[in-house]
Design a protein around this motif. Structure first.
Motif, PDB file in Angstrom:
ATOM      1  N   ALA A  49       0.806  -1.219   0.000  1.00 15.84           N
ATOM      2  CA  ALA A  49       0.000   0.000   0.000  1.00 15.84           C
ATOM      3  C   ALA A  49       0.843   1.275   0.000  1.00 15.84           C
ATOM      4  O   ALA A  49       1.672   1.473   0.891  1.00 15.84           O
ATOM      5  N   SER A  51      -0.210   5.413  -1.264  1.00 17.92           N
ATOM      6  CA  SER A  51      -1.276   6.205  -1.896  1.00 17.92           C
ATOM      7  C   SER A  51      -0.738   7.159  -2.952  1.00 17.92           C
ATOM      8  O   SER A  51       0.402   7.627  -2.848  1.00 17.92           O
ATOM      9  N   SER A  54       1.050  10.350  -1.404  1.00 12.78           N
ATOM     10  CA  SER A  54       2.386  10.114  -0.850  1.00 12.78           C
ATOM     11  C   SER A  54       3.334   9.847  -2.024  1.00 12.78           C
ATOM     12  O   SER A  54       4.498  10.240  -1.997  1.00 12.78           O
ATOM     13  N   LEU A  55       2.841   9.182  -3.061  1.00 13.38           N
ATOM     14  CA  LEU A  55       3.613   8.985  -4.302  1.00 13.38           C
ATOM     15  C   LEU A  55       3.092   9.964  -5.354  1.00 13.38           C
ATOM     16  O   LEU A  55       1.932  10.378  -5.315  1.00 13.38           O
ATOM     17  N   GLY A  77      -3.111   1.859  -1.389  1.00 10.40           N
ATOM     18  CA  GLY A  77      -2.929   2.686  -0.205  1.00 10.40           C
ATOM     19  C   GLY A  77      -4.264   3.318   0.144  1.00 10.40           C
ATOM     20  O   GLY A  77      -5.247   3.226  -0.625  1.00 10.40           O
ATOM     21  N   GLN A  95      -7.343  -0.280  -0.934  1.00 10.17           N
ATOM     22  CA  GLN A  95      -7.262  -0.206   0.527  1.00 10.17           C
ATOM     23  C   GLN A  95      -8.258   0.828   1.066  1.00 10.17           C
ATOM     24  O   GLN A  95      -8.311   1.958   0.576  1.00 10.17           O
ATOM     25  N   ASP A 227       1.721  -6.417   8.869  1.00 11.91           N
ATOM     26  CA  ASP A 227       2.792  -5.462   8.588  1.00 11.91           C
ATOM     27  C   ASP A 227       3.685  -5.383   9.829  1.00 11.91           C
ATOM     28  O   ASP A 227       3.201  -5.501  10.961  1.00 11.91           O
ATOM     29  N   GLY A 232       7.570   1.242   6.511  1.00 11.76           N
ATOM     30  CA  GLY A 232       7.834   2.636   6.145  1.00 11.76           C
ATOM     31  C   GLY A 232       6.552   3.406   5.923  1.00 11.76           C
ATOM     32  O   GLY A 232       5.456   2.847   5.949  1.00 11.76           O
ATOM     33  N   GLY A 234       5.130   7.641   4.219  1.00 15.79           N
ATOM     34  CA  GLY A 234       5.525   8.942   3.703  1.00 15.79           C
ATOM     35  C   GLY A 234       5.899   9.879   4.841  1.00 15.79           C
ATOM     36  O   GLY A 234       6.821  10.659   4.737  1.00 15.79           O
ATOM     37  N   SER A 273       4.392  -8.036   5.213  1.00 13.67           N
ATOM     38  CA  SER A 273       5.267  -6.988   4.682  1.00 13.67           C
ATOM     39  C   SER A 273       6.153  -6.448   5.794  1.00 13.67           C
ATOM     40  O   SER A 273       5.764  -6.419   6.956  1.00 13.67           O
ATOM     41  N   ASN A 294       4.156  -8.623   0.396  1.00 14.27           N
ATOM     42  CA  ASN A 294       4.079  -7.311  -0.253  1.00 14.27           C
ATOM     43  C   ASN A 294       5.387  -6.578  -0.018  1.00 14.27           C
ATOM     44  O   ASN A 294       6.019  -6.748   1.031  1.00 14.27           O
ATOM     45  N   SER A 295       5.723  -5.717  -0.952  1.00 19.54           N
ATOM     46  CA  SER A 295       6.895  -4.865  -0.757  1.00 19.54           C
ATOM     47  C   SER A 295       6.546  -3.437  -1.158  1.00 19.54           C
ATOM     48  O   SER A 295       5.969  -3.215  -2.230  1.00 19.54           O
ATOM     49  N   ALA A 296       6.885  -2.485  -0.301  1.00 17.77           N
ATOM     50  CA  ALA A 296       6.659  -1.063  -0.636  1.00 17.77           C
ATOM     51  C   ALA A 296       7.979  -0.431  -1.074  1.00 17.77           C
ATOM     52  O   ALA A 296       8.141  -0.002  -2.210  1.00 17.77           O
ATOM     53  N   ARG A 297       8.956  -0.413  -0.153  1.00 19.00           N
ATOM     54  CA  ARG A 297      10.154   0.377  -0.445  1.00 19.00           C
ATOM     55  C   ARG A 297      11.022  -0.221  -1.542  1.00 19.00           C
ATOM     56  O   ARG A 297      11.634   0.523  -2.316  1.00 19.00           O
ATOM     57  N   MET A 300       9.523   1.043  -4.541  1.00 20.06           N
ATOM     58  CA  MET A 300       9.880   2.464  -4.730  1.00 20.06           C
ATOM     59  C   MET A 300      11.271   2.572  -5.354  1.00 20.06           C
ATOM     60  O   MET A 300      11.513   3.397  -6.236  1.00 20.06           O
TER      61      MET A 300
HETATM   62  C1  LIG Z   1       5.599   6.206   0.780  1.00 18.00           C
HETATM   63  C2  LIG Z   1       4.838   5.178   1.555  1.00 18.00           C
HETATM   64  C3  LIG Z   1       3.461   5.289   1.667  1.00 18.00           C
HETATM   65  C4  LIG Z   1       2.741   4.338   2.385  1.00 18.00           C
HETATM   66  N1  LIG Z   1       1.357   4.428   2.450  1.00 18.00           N
HETATM   67  C5  LIG Z   1       0.643   3.457   3.072  1.00 18.00           C
HETATM   68  C6  LIG Z   1      -0.779   3.464   3.065  1.00 18.00           C
HETATM   69  O1  LIG Z   1      -1.435   4.332   2.476  1.00 18.00           O
HETATM   70  N2  LIG Z   1      -1.408   2.456   3.707  1.00 18.00           N
HETATM   71  C7  LIG Z   1      -0.734   1.444   4.352  1.00 18.00           C
HETATM   72  O2  LIG Z   1      -1.357   0.540   4.891  1.00 18.00           O
HETATM   73  N3  LIG Z   1       0.606   1.405   4.345  1.00 18.00           N
HETATM   74  C8  LIG Z   1       1.311   2.366   3.721  1.00 18.00           C
HETATM   75  N4  LIG Z   1       2.677   2.284   3.685  1.00 18.00           N
HETATM   76  C9  LIG Z   1       3.339   1.118   4.329  1.00 18.00           C
HETATM   77  C10 LIG Z   1       3.658   0.016   3.334  1.00 18.00           C
HETATM   78  O3  LIG Z   1       2.519  -0.381   2.607  1.00 18.00           O
HETATM   79  C11 LIG Z   1       4.266  -1.224   4.016  1.00 18.00           C
HETATM   80  O4  LIG Z   1       3.293  -1.806   4.863  1.00 18.00           O
HETATM   81  C12 LIG Z   1       5.503  -0.945   4.848  1.00 18.00           C
HETATM   82  O5  LIG Z   1       6.277   0.099   4.332  1.00 18.00           O
HETATM   83  C13 LIG Z   1       6.389  -2.186   4.937  1.00 18.00           C
HETATM   84  O6  LIG Z   1       6.854  -2.565   3.693  1.00 18.00           O
HETATM   85  P1  LIG Z   1       8.339  -2.214   3.165  1.00 18.00           P
HETATM   86  O7  LIG Z   1       9.249  -2.538   4.303  1.00 18.00           O
HETATM   87  O8  LIG Z   1       8.488  -3.113   1.983  1.00 18.00           O
HETATM   88  O9  LIG Z   1       8.365  -0.765   2.840  1.00 18.00           O
HETATM   89  C14 LIG Z   1       3.419   3.238   2.994  1.00 18.00           C
HETATM   90  C15 LIG Z   1       4.805   3.129   2.864  1.00 18.00           C
HETATM   91  C16 LIG Z   1       5.516   4.068   2.162  1.00 18.00           C
HETATM   92  C17 LIG Z   1       7.009   3.896   2.041  1.00 18.00           C
END
Ligand SMILES: Cc1cc2nc3c(=O)[nH]c(=O)nc-3n(C[C@H](O)[C@H](O)[C@H](O)COP(=O)(O)O)c2cc1C
Length: 405
Positions: A49, A51, A54-55, A77, A95, A227, A232, A234, A273, A294-297, A300
């Motif tokens: 996730a 949004s 944030s992006l 997100g 989400q 999670d 991480g 924003g 995640s 799942n992976s966010a960063r 990115m």
């Molecule tokens: C820029 C950014 C925006 C995020 N926005 C959301 C969000 O809207 N909702 C949410 O549940 N998690 C959000 N997260 C958290 C990620 O979805 C994820 O759960 C968390 O960063 C762990 O994954 P990672 O270690 O791969 O980054 C965000 C993370 C980042 C870096």
């Protein structure tokens, strides 16, 4: 690699290793229990996730196109489904957070009609109700008036140029049974798409309550996303990022064991995640009880993030986490979409090689015994010894069930 330092981890290979050509390089997991009419066949690695807001629009678009090219999914997100999530046709997990963006009533509560409109979009494959996220569990958020442009306001169903609060918890329910009944509403009103919830584990007993309520009501989520506190965001207060929320591996082992103990795991998929970047991280997480990750960063970074650590200042120099048009212009959607798809493809190719070396052919054959961890200079434990697996149904003892009623 400091292989003799505490915390070093590795997998055992087998003398009877398989050829990686025998292993499916893009394994899929079907998500959707008995009450789901449109199960989703998911990749084991998806975009976590993040949004629009944030992006940048181009970052969202590049990730979505990457997801389309690689056959995986992007989680929107909590900021709702934007046009940039839709223009390239990649699969979406929508989400829904405490701000109910995209399905928000005038008073800030949940709006069923708005929900039905967004959820009916064919790209929306699953719905994730966000209870908390690891970087700031128990903390709400604020969309400041100056960032709340006409465009963002339209997507989020809010008044433009006003401060908009996401409260720390949901107004649509306030109990475990209420949560499950809300999940049923979300599923029934979506035509039976899979619905799950995301949480960072906080108080163990609150999760146990949800499991007991599942048994009592018969309503189950199709998936649960765990999670880690290491997640991480924003923007979050540094104390929240550093010092609140169970780390992913502890939370995942607990959620997995609790579902197994109440004999619920057979009906519910677990997504995890928290700093998952490499194929070993995926293997370790699946071994510990997740069905997929799942992976966010990492996504990115595939989109061009250089870790400038300016996500909250609107000055991200590579146009990934900013709304500054001049900075966004530098992000080439076509190029970054290919990189996102390549990262996914190569990581899962490496994952296939890794599990083949251990002598197994399918991710679901990974067990905690496959992962070793040095716990001192002279002592090594495997994950089964560190996080022992509960016996199926062991928590369903009569007195436990009695205490629910
Ligand atoms: C820029 C950014 C925006 C995020 N926005 C959301 C969000 O809207 N909702 C949410 O549940 N998690 C959000 N997260 C958290 C990620 O979805 C994820 O759960 C968390 O960063 C762990 O994954 P990672 O270690 O791969 O980054 C965000 C993370 C980042 C870096």
């Amino acid at each position: 690699m400091k292989v003799y330092s505490t915390g070093y981890e590795w997998m055992d290979h087998s003398m009877y290793a398989c050829a990686d050509s025998e292993v499916d390089h893009s394994p899929r997991v079907t998500i959707g229990g008995a009450d789901c009419k449109q199960p989703y066949s998911s990749s084991i690695l998806n975009i976590s996730a993040m949004s629009f807001g944030s992006l940048s629009n181009r970052a969202v678009s590049a990730m979505n196109k990457g997801a389309k090219l690689g056959g995986f999914a992007q989680n929107t997100g909590e900021g709702g489904v934007s046009p940039y999530h839709l223009e390239n046709g990649g699969d979406l997990i929508w989400q829904v957070g405490t701000g109910y963006f995209g399905c928000r009533a005038k008073d800030g509560g949940f709006d069923l009609e708005g929900y039905k409109r967004t959820v009916s979009h064919e790209n929306v494959k699953m719905i994730e109700l966000k209870l908390s996220q690891g970087a700031k569990p128990g903390h709400g958020g604020i969309l400041p008036a100056k960032k709340n442009t006409e465009e963002i306001a339209k997507i989020r169903h809010v008044e433009p140029f006003t401060d908009v609060h996401s409260p720390p918890s949901h107004s649509a329910f306030n109990s475990a049974e209420g949560l499950l009944k809300f999940i049923k509403v979300l599923r029934d009103s979506s035509g039976g798409k899979p619905v799950g919830f995301k949480l960072c584990v906080g108080k163990d007993e609150e999760f146990i309550d949800i499991c007991k309520a599942m048994i009592k009501t018969g309503i189950k989520p199709d998936f649960i996303t765990v999670d880690g506190g290491e997640g991480g965001t924003g923007a979050a207060p540094v104390e929240f990022s550093n010092s609140i929320g169970t780390p992913m591996r502890d939370g995942l082992a607990f959620v997995s064991n609790t579902l197994i103990g109440y004999d619920l795991k057979k009906d519910i998929k677990i997504i995890a995640s928290g700093k998952i970047i490499s194929s070993f991280h995926i293997a370790r997480t699946i071994a510990l009880g997740a069905d997929l990750v799942n992976s966010a960063r990492a996504m990115m970074m595939a989109t061009g993030c250089i870790q400038a650590l300016q996500c909250n200042t609107n000055t991200c120099p590579v146009g990934v986490a900013t709304q500054d048009k001049g900075l966004i212009k530098g992000l080439n959607v076509e190029d970054k979409a290919k990189r996102v798809a390549n990262y996914h493809f190569e990581t899962l190719k490496n994952f296939a090689e890794l599990i083949a070396a251990t002598g197994i052919l399918k991710p679901e054959e990974l067990t905690k015994e496959h992962i070793n961890r040095r716990v001192s200079y002279s002592n090594v434990l495997n994950y089964e010894e560190i996080f022992p697996t509960t016996e199926v149904g062991s928590l369903l003892k009569k007195e436990t069930v009695d205490s629910v009623e």
